[in-house]
Design an enzyme around this catalytic site. Structure first.
Site, PDB file in Angstrom:
ATOM      1  N   HIS A  40      37.742  50.786  45.320  1.00 35.37           N
ATOM      2  CA  HIS A  40      38.200  50.643  46.699  1.00 35.37           C
ATOM      3  C   HIS A  40      38.930  51.937  47.076  1.00 35.37           C
ATOM      4  O   HIS A  40      38.699  52.985  46.495  1.00 35.37           O
ATOM      5  CB  HIS A  40      39.167  49.462  46.802  1.00 35.37           C
ATOM      6  CG  HIS A  40      38.557  48.138  46.481  1.00 35.37           C
ATOM      7  ND1 HIS A  40      37.762  47.442  47.367  1.00 35.37           N
ATOM      8  CD2 HIS A  40      38.625  47.365  45.363  1.00 35.37           C
ATOM      9  CE1 HIS A  40      37.377  46.303  46.824  1.00 35.37           C
ATOM     10  NE2 HIS A  40      37.886  46.230  45.603  1.00 35.37           N
ATOM     11  N   CYS A  56      32.607  46.119  44.865  1.00 31.99           N
ATOM     12  CA  CYS A  56      33.309  44.954  44.329  1.00 31.99           C
ATOM     13  C   CYS A  56      32.502  43.655  44.460  1.00 31.99           C
ATOM     14  O   CYS A  56      31.546  43.460  43.734  1.00 31.99           O
ATOM     15  CB  CYS A  56      34.685  44.830  44.980  1.00 31.99           C
ATOM     16  SG  CYS A  56      35.862  43.876  43.986  1.00 31.99           S
TER      17      CYS A  56
END
Length: 263
Positions: free
Chosen positions: A211, A114
């Protein structure tokens, strides 16, 4: 390593080391104070446990802004964060850009999730127009968007097979010719709503928006990081795991559950 860097020996779940010397692998946890959202620290814990199962002794070194890298780096893991955290680490990352570019060129395996995926690219332009300069290890650029891409995601990867994770981002990332996608999107959005791919790879450096944490549900990626690191440091990779243990039953159930859940 200066005095502020934190070195830790991960929890060994009560297992004895029985006095045997096991080959070490030094895992750098990059910016865990600022870049640790949506369970990204679980990647370090999962990688450490997987390395131990293979027969290696993981040594985790936390590196936050101002900390020096350890003399030996075998694997680097970085996570995501809010824009404020991303801004705090961007300047520090620029100051050590040559170190990370050198490690990447030398073949050090890395996984950036990310926010650090974005900063390991060329630049990240926020939705308000602010620009954070990246270090260009990955040939990607990101612009903040208004559409949030959120939910379980499934990829197909030629090397890692089916990758399952959870995306939650509004960054629109595009790949240049120097990076290949981590996988093709089967379910979900990926790097952006239109390209149909997710993540990036240049050499042994992987970037992704997944994630969840990513590594507990995807041991094939952990194994790539561990195997690559062991071969670089020791010249070969030897595992104490049998073929039946490659995907534990609990992992298989977690993957199946995430894959079934609607976005």
């Amino acid at each position: 390593m200066n005095g502020s860097a934190q070195q830790e020996t991960p929890d060994r779940d009560g297992a004895d080391r029985d006095g045997a010397d096991r080959p070490e692998l030094v895992i750098v946890s990059l910016y865990p104070r600022d870049m640790n959202i949506y369970g990204d620290r679980g990647n370090v814990l999962s990688l450490s446990r997987r390395a131990r199962a293979h027969g290696y002794d993981p040594v985790v070194v936390e590196v936050n802004p101002g900390d020096a890298l350890p003399e030996r780096v075998d694997i680097v893991i970085g996570g995501g964060g809010q824009d404020s955290g991303q801004g705090r680490v961007a300047l520090d990352l620029q100051a050590r850009a040559d170190e990370f570019r050198g490690l990447a060129t030398a073949g050090t395996p890395m996984l950036m999730i990310c926010g650090l995926y974005q900063l390991f690219g060329h630049r990240f332009v926020t939705h308000t127009g602010d620009e954070l300069t990246g270090i260009g290890v990955l040939d990607v650029e990101t612009r903040g968007g208004t559409e949030r891409m959120i939910g379980n995601i499934v990829l197909e990867s030629p090397e890692f097979g089916e990758i399952i994770g959870y995306e939650n981002h509004s960054g629109n990332t595009t790949l240049g010719p120097g990076s290949q996608p981590l996988g093709r999107v089967v379910q979900g959005a990926g790097n952006n709503p239109s390209d149909g791919v997710e993540g990036a790879r240049t050499g042994n450096v992987l970037g992704s928006y997944l994630h969840g944490s990513l590594l507990p549900k995807n041991p094939a990626i952990s194994d790539f990081l561990i195997k690559t690191a062991a071969e670089r440091r020791y010249g070969s990779f030897r595992s104490e795991l049998g073929a039946a243990e490659e995907i534990p039953e609990t992992v298989a159930r977690a993957r199946a559950s995430a894959k079934r859940r609607p976005r």
